[in-house]
Design an enzyme around this catalytic site. Structure first.
Site, PDB file in Angstrom:
ATOM      1  N   LYS A  44     -85.797 -16.072  43.074  1.00 21.80           N
ATOM      2  CA  LYS A  44     -84.821 -16.704  42.193  1.00 21.80           C
ATOM      3  C   LYS A  44     -83.513 -16.994  42.931  1.00 21.80           C
ATOM      4  CE  LYS A  44     -86.513 -14.244  38.081  1.00 21.80           C
ATOM      5  NZ  LYS A  44     -87.409 -15.184  37.411  1.00 21.80           N
TER       6      LYS A  44
ATOM      7  N   HIS B 182     -85.688  -8.048  29.133  1.00 19.83           N
ATOM      8  CA  HIS B 182     -86.882  -8.752  29.615  1.00 19.83           C
ATOM      9  C   HIS B 182     -88.069  -7.789  29.512  1.00 19.83           C
ATOM     10  CE1 HIS B 182     -89.582 -10.639  32.609  1.00 19.83           C
ATOM     11  NE2 HIS B 182     -88.849 -11.723  32.526  1.00 19.83           N
TER      12      HIS B 182
ATOM     13  N   CYS C  66     -90.509 -14.119  28.239  1.00 22.98           N
ATOM     14  CA  CYS C  66     -90.677 -12.676  28.402  1.00 22.98           C
ATOM     15  C   CYS C  66     -89.651 -11.884  27.597  1.00 22.98           C
ATOM     16  CB  CYS C  66     -90.634 -12.255  29.873  1.00 22.98           C
ATOM     17  SG  CYS C  66     -92.022 -12.852  30.819  1.00 22.98           S
TER      18      CYS C  66
ATOM     19  N   ASP D 138     -80.916  -4.535  35.620  1.00 17.90           N
ATOM     20  CA  ASP D 138     -81.842  -5.605  36.009  1.00 17.90           C
ATOM     21  C   ASP D 138     -81.000  -6.832  36.371  1.00 17.90           C
ATOM     22  OD1 ASP D 138     -83.430  -7.869  36.037  1.00 17.90           O
ATOM     23  OD2 ASP D 138     -84.375  -7.500  34.082  1.00 17.90           O
TER      24      ASP D 138
ATOM     25  N   GLN E 251     -81.230 -12.190  37.113  1.00 14.83           N
ATOM     26  CA  GLN E 251     -80.496 -13.438  36.861  1.00 14.83           C
ATOM     27  C   GLN E 251     -79.043 -13.364  37.342  1.00 14.83           C
ATOM     28  OE1 GLN E 251     -82.056 -16.054  35.981  1.00 14.83           O
ATOM     29  NE2 GLN E 251     -83.933 -15.221  35.107  1.00 14.83           N
TER      30      GLN E 251
END
Lengths: 139, 425
Positions: free
Chosen positions: B244, B141, B383, B218, B221
């Site tokens: 999220k 990302h 992104c 990261d 998600q």
């Protein structure tokens, strides 16, 4: 059905599927390219002026992108024929949406005005009002 | 109803907790909230961008503002003590949720992006230099890609990208080649927000540690959609965002191993993060407060606590199972059509999202037409511009699922795609 559905009226789809004046012109008076990086829309507008240096004789466009950006370029190429550089310079966003004949949602307006901006910047470069290296970006 | 009984979560009951899912859309969007011309039931499939918020989380925010709104840590008065305890407890709850050792390892930031920037500036600017390498992936990302790219430019370090293969998975042989003694940081996305790929981050952590590098994962998600254990992964740093995972915007989490955070200088200076200040010198507060300068995200921290309680109530294994079932169903339904290209691994091996393109229809046109059917998806580069360049697509359309989504909503998506197909035929 909501507001957005109006965006894909027959006229837009017709110009997208059967673009007018699409292709390369021989000996344009000026030519300019711009892009919309977030969408990947690219448009090149080519303009040939009459001998008076002011009246637009013929316009061609080429490019890739969404239906709104490409239909807008196609319609603009027809619309500009026979008008003048001053009229082109005066075209604002309302004139573009009027030409398209549909409500463009705020998120898509940059697609709609890209061709107009490319033509205007091309004219400004031709008349020496804008740096030749200036790139047109709608974001 | 044997099938119903064995289904991992009670979607109908969950939907009751989300008032927004009952609203209609399609009318005047210049005025927020349902209006008289809104006539189509919302189908919300943009969860990888942001999730919706249940009553329980909104209640926690309302309770805070109506009941004990106060600045934390500096007040001796009753409200400040209540707010301080709640805010600190939120750190403990987050630590427990991802199996960190305690609040010392949990820094609240604005979002995942800020968490990555914190480490890139506070650690990267100090520790990186010419000859050093930061290893990323081609599916990174922009939050991590742009950040490390720019920090590398400032420090003279170089950046390498682990290749993504034709199925949308990391080329682990290439990773082995890249992760050598020059590498100081491996920064990888856990679940790709574009391809849906679930990356082998524990294996990458081993490879990083073998050469003495740190690994930053990261988890924007992954934490919302599956059980995550930072110790199992052996991540040195790990980041995710509250909005999220049913929480509010404005809060992200940086996990860092305590000994590494101890050795890292502050990123932002100011109040709250100091212990003793003179006109000449300052010393720093203990972890994690050393990294939380100024009045922190009190409301958001308390709300994130409530969001985690909600998710834990459902059980993250169940959330994951539901996500996988929806992803596979969506993949299979879209894969029926020859004019649809889906990006990433097969339907039975991906996170709960599907990014795709319909032949001959630009992603922005497609998402506009889906919007006409009240189907909310995302169109663009998500992104991940360099990844889209590699895929040969300027943009894609992404449907992403969460705990309240249904099979019927995916059917509506597929029907709406068919409408676009007819319109552009």
């Amino acid at each position: 059905m909501g507001m957005g559905s109006d965006m894909y009226r027959q006229q837009i789809l017709d110009h997208y599927k059967n673009p007018r004046n699409k292709g390369e012109m021989e000996e344009p008076t000026f030519s300019h390219t711009g892009e919309n990086p977030s969408c990947g829309d690219t448009i090149t507008m080519q303009v040939r002026l009459e001998d008076d240096g002011e009246t637009i004789e013929f316009v061609a466009f080429s490019g890739d992108g969404c239906a709104i950006s490409q239909a807008s370029a196609s319609m603009l190429s027809e619309r500009l024929q026979g008008t003048t550089l001053s009229e082109l310079e005066e075209m604002d966003t309302d004139d573009v949406t009027e030409m398209l004949g549909v409500d463009i949602s705020p998120m898509r307006i940059k697609c709609a005005v890209l061709a107009r901006q490319v033509a205007q910047d091309g004219a400004a470069i031709y008349e020496g009002d804008l740096d030749v290296d200036e790139t047109t970006t709608e974001e | 109803m044997g099938v119903q009984e064995s289904y991992p979560i009670d979607v109908a009951a969950i939907r009751e907790d989300f008032p927004i899912l009952d609203r209609k859309v399609g009318g005047d969007f210049t005025v927020p909230g349902e209006g008289e011309n809104d006539d189509l039931p919302l189908v919300y499939l943009d969860n990888a961008a942001t999730s919706q918020t249940p009553r329980q989380v909104v209640d926690a925010i309302v309770d805070y503002y109506y009941g004990y709104n106060s600045n934390v840590h500096r007040g001796i008065h009753h409200l400040s003590q209540e707010a301080s305890v709640a805010y600190e407890n939120a750190h403990d709850r987050v630590a427990e949720f991802v199996n960190a050792d305690g609040r010392e390892e949990i820094v609240f930031t604005k979002n995942t992006t800020e968490a990555i920037n914190l480490v890139a500036y506070a650690w990267g600017l100090e520790e990186l230099g010419p000859g050093d390498t930061v290893v990323l992936t081609e599916m990174e990302h922009h939050a991590s890609l742009v950040t490390w790219q720019q920090i590398a430019k400032k420090t003279g370090a170089s950046v390498e990208y682990i290749r993504v293969d034709d199925e949308g998975r990391l080329d682990m042989e290439h990773a082995k080649e890249l992760i050598d003694d020059s590498v100081k940081m491996v920064s990888v996305v856990h679940v790709s927000n574009t391809l849906g790929t679930i990356n082998p981050v524990a294996e990458l952590a081993d490879m990083a540690h073998e050469v003495g590098a740190y690994i930053f994962v990261d988890g924007a998600q992954s934490v919302p959609t599956r059980p995550v254990d930072v110790k199992d992964i052996d991540a040195d740093f790990f980041a995710f965002s509250g909005h999220k995972m049913l929480g509010p915007t404005g809060i992200g989490v940086l996990y860092g191993k305590e000994e590494i955070l101890e050795d890292t200088s502050p990123y932002l200076y100011g109040g709250e993060m100091i212990r003793r200040v003179t006109y000449e010198e300052s010393t720093w507060e203990d972890l994690p407060w050393k990294f939380e300068a100024g009045t922190p995200v009190i409301e958001q921290g308390i709300a994130l606590h409530a969001a985690i309680d909600y998710l834990d109530d459902i059980g993250m294994e169940n959330v994951q199972k539901h996500e996988e079932l929806l992803a596979e169903y969506a993949y299979d339904r879209l894969d029926e059509f020859d004019d649809i290209e889906i990006y990433g691994p097969p339907g039975d091996d991906r996170g709960g999202l599907v990014a795709f393109n319909l032949d001959g229809v630009h992603a922005h046109d497609l998402s506009s037409i889906l919007n006409d059917h009240a189907v909310a998806v995302r169109a663009g580069d998500h992104c991940t511009q360099p990844l889209h360049d590699k895929l040969g697509a300027a943009a894609s359309t992404r449907a992403s699922f969460y705990i309240y989504n249904t099979y019927e909503e995916i059917d509506k998506l597929v029907d709406a795609v068919d409408d676009a197909r007819q319109l552009f035929a």
